[in-house]
Design a protein around this motif. Structure first.
Motif, PDB file in Angstrom:
ATOM      1  N   LEU A  74       0.799  -1.069   0.017  1.00  0.00           N
ATOM      2  CA  LEU A  74       0.051  -0.131  -0.054  1.00  0.00           C
ATOM      3  C   LEU A  74       0.801   1.246  -0.050  1.00  0.00           C
ATOM      4  N   GLU A  75       2.027   1.212   0.729  1.00  0.00           N
ATOM      5  CA  GLU A  75       2.683   2.390   0.727  1.00  0.00           C
ATOM      6  C   GLU A  75       3.677   2.651  -0.525  1.00  0.00           C
ATOM      7  N   CYS A  76       4.064   1.479  -1.317  1.00  0.00           N
ATOM      8  CA  CYS A  76       4.415   1.719  -2.583  1.00  0.00           C
ATOM      9  C   CYS A  76       3.352   2.313  -3.594  1.00  0.00           C
ATOM     10  N   ILE A  77       2.103   1.991  -3.380  1.00  0.00           N
ATOM     11  CA  ILE A  77       1.116   2.565  -4.246  1.00  0.00           C
ATOM     12  C   ILE A  77       0.853   3.963  -3.875  1.00  0.00           C
ATOM     13  N   HIS A  78       1.017   4.496  -2.639  1.00  0.00           N
ATOM     14  CA  HIS A  78       0.823   5.767  -2.152  1.00  0.00           C
ATOM     15  C   HIS A  78       2.109   6.601  -2.593  1.00  0.00           C
ATOM     16  N   THR A  79       2.995   6.069  -2.529  1.00  0.00           N
ATOM     17  CA  THR A  79       4.289   6.810  -2.994  1.00  0.00           C
ATOM     18  C   THR A  79       4.437   7.118  -4.317  1.00  0.00           C
ATOM     19  N   TYR A  80       3.843   5.937  -5.078  1.00  0.00           N
ATOM     20  CA  TYR A  80       3.833   6.321  -6.739  1.00  0.00           C
ATOM     21  C   TYR A  80       2.951   7.490  -6.898  1.00  0.00           C
ATOM     22  N   SER A  81       1.649   7.477  -6.222  1.00  0.00           N
ATOM     23  CA  SER A  81       0.626   8.574  -6.531  1.00  0.00           C
ATOM     24  C   SER A  81       1.249   9.937  -6.038  1.00  0.00           C
ATOM     25  N   LEU A  82       2.139  10.270  -4.881  1.00  0.00           N
ATOM     26  CA  LEU A  82       2.754  11.390  -4.562  1.00  0.00           C
ATOM     27  C   LEU A  82       3.681  11.872  -5.756  1.00  0.00           C
ATOM     28  N   ILE A  83       4.470  10.957  -6.137  1.00  0.00           N
ATOM     29  CA  ILE A  83       5.401  11.294  -7.180  1.00  0.00           C
ATOM     30  C   ILE A  83       4.750  11.823  -8.541  1.00  0.00           C
ATOM     31  N   GLY A  90      14.436  14.393 -12.614  1.00  0.00           N
ATOM     32  CA  GLY A  90      13.819  14.870 -14.044  1.00  0.00           C
ATOM     33  C   GLY A  90      12.460  14.019 -14.020  1.00  0.00           C
ATOM     34  N   ALA A  91      11.808  14.770 -14.898  1.00  0.00           N
ATOM     35  CA  ALA A  91      10.391  14.463 -15.031  1.00  0.00           C
ATOM     36  C   ALA A  91       9.963  13.095 -15.785  1.00  0.00           C
ATOM     37  N   GLY A  92      11.265  12.661 -16.575  1.00  0.00           N
ATOM     38  CA  GLY A  92      11.024  11.310 -17.138  1.00  0.00           C
ATOM     39  C   GLY A  92      11.204  10.222 -16.120  1.00  0.00           C
ATOM     40  N   LEU A  93      12.325  10.284 -15.504  1.00  0.00           N
ATOM     41  CA  LEU A  93      12.792   9.143 -14.724  1.00  0.00           C
ATOM     42  C   LEU A  93      11.758   9.141 -13.323  1.00  0.00           C
ATOM     43  N   ALA A  94      11.116  10.403 -12.944  1.00  0.00           N
ATOM     44  CA  ALA A  94      10.346  10.418 -11.857  1.00  0.00           C
ATOM     45  C   ALA A  94       9.071   9.749 -12.151  1.00  0.00           C
ATOM     46  N   THR A  95       8.651  10.030 -13.594  1.00  0.00           N
ATOM     47  CA  THR A  95       7.426   9.093 -13.877  1.00  0.00           C
ATOM     48  C   THR A  95       7.577   7.715 -13.987  1.00  0.00           C
ATOM     49  N   LEU A  96       8.958   7.169 -14.422  1.00  0.00           N
ATOM     50  CA  LEU A  96       8.967   5.676 -14.355  1.00  0.00           C
ATOM     51  C   LEU A  96       9.335   5.417 -13.109  1.00  0.00           C
ATOM     52  N   ALA A  97       9.814   5.972 -12.092  1.00  0.00           N
ATOM     53  CA  ALA A  97       9.926   5.657 -10.724  1.00  0.00           C
ATOM     54  C   ALA A  97       8.638   5.521 -10.291  1.00  0.00           C
ATOM     55  N   GLY A  98       7.560   6.150 -10.448  1.00  0.00           N
ATOM     56  CA  GLY A  98       6.093   6.149  -9.839  1.00  0.00           C
ATOM     57  C   GLY A  98       5.645   4.741 -10.544  1.00  0.00           C
ATOM     58  N   ASP A  99       5.815   4.825 -12.002  1.00  0.00           N
ATOM     59  CA  ASP A  99       5.378   3.402 -12.432  1.00  0.00           C
ATOM     60  C   ASP A  99       6.025   2.162 -11.846  1.00  0.00           C
ATOM     61  N   GLY A 100       7.327   2.234 -11.544  1.00  0.00           N
ATOM     62  CA  GLY A 100       7.937   1.124 -10.873  1.00  0.00           C
ATOM     63  C   GLY A 100       7.269   0.779  -9.578  1.00  0.00           C
ATOM     64  N   LEU A 101       7.137   1.742  -8.762  1.00  0.00           N
ATOM     65  CA  LEU A 101       6.409   1.599  -7.494  1.00  0.00           C
ATOM     66  C   LEU A 101       5.201   0.851  -7.546  1.00  0.00           C
ATOM     67  N   LEU A 102       4.304   1.401  -8.528  1.00  0.00           N
ATOM     68  CA  LEU A 102       2.998   0.919  -8.635  1.00  0.00           C
ATOM     69  C   LEU A 102       2.694  -0.617  -9.133  1.00  0.00           C
ATOM     70  N   THR A 103       3.720  -0.960 -10.072  1.00  0.00           N
ATOM     71  CA  THR A 103       3.734  -2.390 -10.387  1.00  0.00           C
ATOM     72  C   THR A 103       4.447  -3.221  -9.534  1.00  0.00           C
ATOM     73  N   PHE A 104       5.555  -2.590  -8.897  1.00  0.00           N
ATOM     74  CA  PHE A 104       6.158  -3.516  -7.784  1.00  0.00           C
ATOM     75  C   PHE A 104       5.447  -3.928  -6.657  1.00  0.00           C
ATOM     76  N   ALA A 105       4.503  -2.976  -6.164  1.00  0.00           N
ATOM     77  CA  ALA A 105       3.405  -3.303  -5.273  1.00  0.00           C
ATOM     78  C   ALA A 105       2.622  -4.602  -5.630  1.00  0.00           C
ATOM     79  N   PHE A 106       2.228  -4.773  -6.761  1.00  0.00           N
ATOM     80  CA  PHE A 106       1.498  -6.155  -7.005  1.00  0.00           C
ATOM     81  C   PHE A 106       2.639  -7.214  -7.261  1.00  0.00           C
TER      82      PHE A 106
END
Length: 294
Positions: A73-82, A106-122
């Motif tokens: 849940l915290e991974c998903i929450h952190t993705y949403s904040l990014i 940078g915006a590109g890597l930040a977007t991917l960091a959020g994507d990574g956290l969301l998918t890693f949560a699952f």
């Protein structure tokens, strides 16, 4: 154990778990993992994972086996904040007292960091041991719906569409914040109810609590954006007004927002009566939300 001691102990459990899960053996991916960990380990209240763990305990079971489930849940929450902080969203430069992810990476890597956290949560949820497969499947379905277009993503889209619209009224405000914020609180509680096999009566009480607790959190968040201390909040104050966002304060006034927060908190506490003394932390949590400063 006092409320603050309990909160600190559960936060340490969550922080210790999160500190060891995001690693890679591929050097070329190291910057991505660094960006993911930058935001994930930046601190925060850890309310969502703690809420799941505390609900499990309120229902009479040991919460330790569900730490991984809670941390997802915290991974998903952190993705949403990014993603919320990105220039194309709220364009904020400060989060949890540190420069936001896109400012550093940078915006590109930040977007991917959020994507990574969301998918890693699952990935994290699917790898949990000691949880019956049918229960785990139901938990994954709950959080997938809560985080997706029917929940948090839908709420964020509605938020973007509502910028500058002060005529959405109370119904619109409640839909907005139930979808953006409350839906993940409810998912945490629903997952706890699933793994503990809560009775229909317990589930009814928890459903009501989740609704009013989420509302209390969001209203106080709106209030803090007006009267909070930026140093304590760890993020800019006044960003809602700058971005022409409809909030409980901008729609109803500061005094009315405070009254509404107290009303929601009272209803959340009342909803827990059927659960008895084991739900004392859940009661204290919602009361804590009313007086929080960050």
């Amino acid at each position: 154990m006092t409320f603050q001691d309990y909160l600190a102990a559960q936060r340490k459990r969550v922080d210790d778990y999160l500190a060891q899960v995001l690693t890679t053996e591929q050097p070329r991916f190291s910057k991505l993992y660094e960006a993911m960990n930058y935001s994930l380990l930046a601190g925060g209240k850890r309310i969502r994972p703690i809420l799941l763990l505390a609900t499990v305990e309120a229902l009479g079971q040991d919460a330790a086996p569900y730490t991984g489930l809670a941390c997802a849940l915290e991974c998903i929450h952190t993705y949403s904040l990014i993603h919320d902080d990105l220039p194309c969203m709220d364009d904020d430069d400060l989060r949890r007292g540190k420069p936001t992810n896109h400012v550093v990476y940078g915006a590109g890597l930040a977007t991917l960091a959020g994507d990574g956290l969301l998918t890693f949560a699952f990935e994290l949820m699917a790898s949990q041991k000691g949880i019956a497969p049918d229960k785990l499947n139901r938990c994954i379905a709950v959080i997938a719906k809560a985080a997706g277009p029917a929940g948090m993503v839908g709420g964020q889209a509605f938020d973007l569409a509502s910028d500058g619209d002060m005529a959405i009224g109370r119904e619109g405000m409640e839909l907005l914040h139930r979808s953006k914020t409350g839906v993940i609180f409810k998912a945490a509680i629903d997952m706890a109810a699933i793994v503990t096999e809560a009775s229909p009566q317990q589930k009814q009480a928890l459903d009501a609590y989740a609704s009013y607790m989420g509302l209390t959190f969001q209203i106080t968040d709106d209030i803090l954006d007006v009267v909070g201390d930026e140093a304590l909040l760890g993020k800019p104050v006044g960003s809602d007004a700058r971005n022409d966002k409809a909030t409980y304060v901008t729609i109803f006034s500061l005094d009315e927002a405070r009254r509404m927060a107290c009303e929601a908190a009272d209803k959340a506490v009342q909803a827990l009566e059927p659960l008895g003394p084991k739900a004392c932390f859940l009661k204290e949590l919602v009361e804590h939300l009313l007086v929080r400063v960050h």
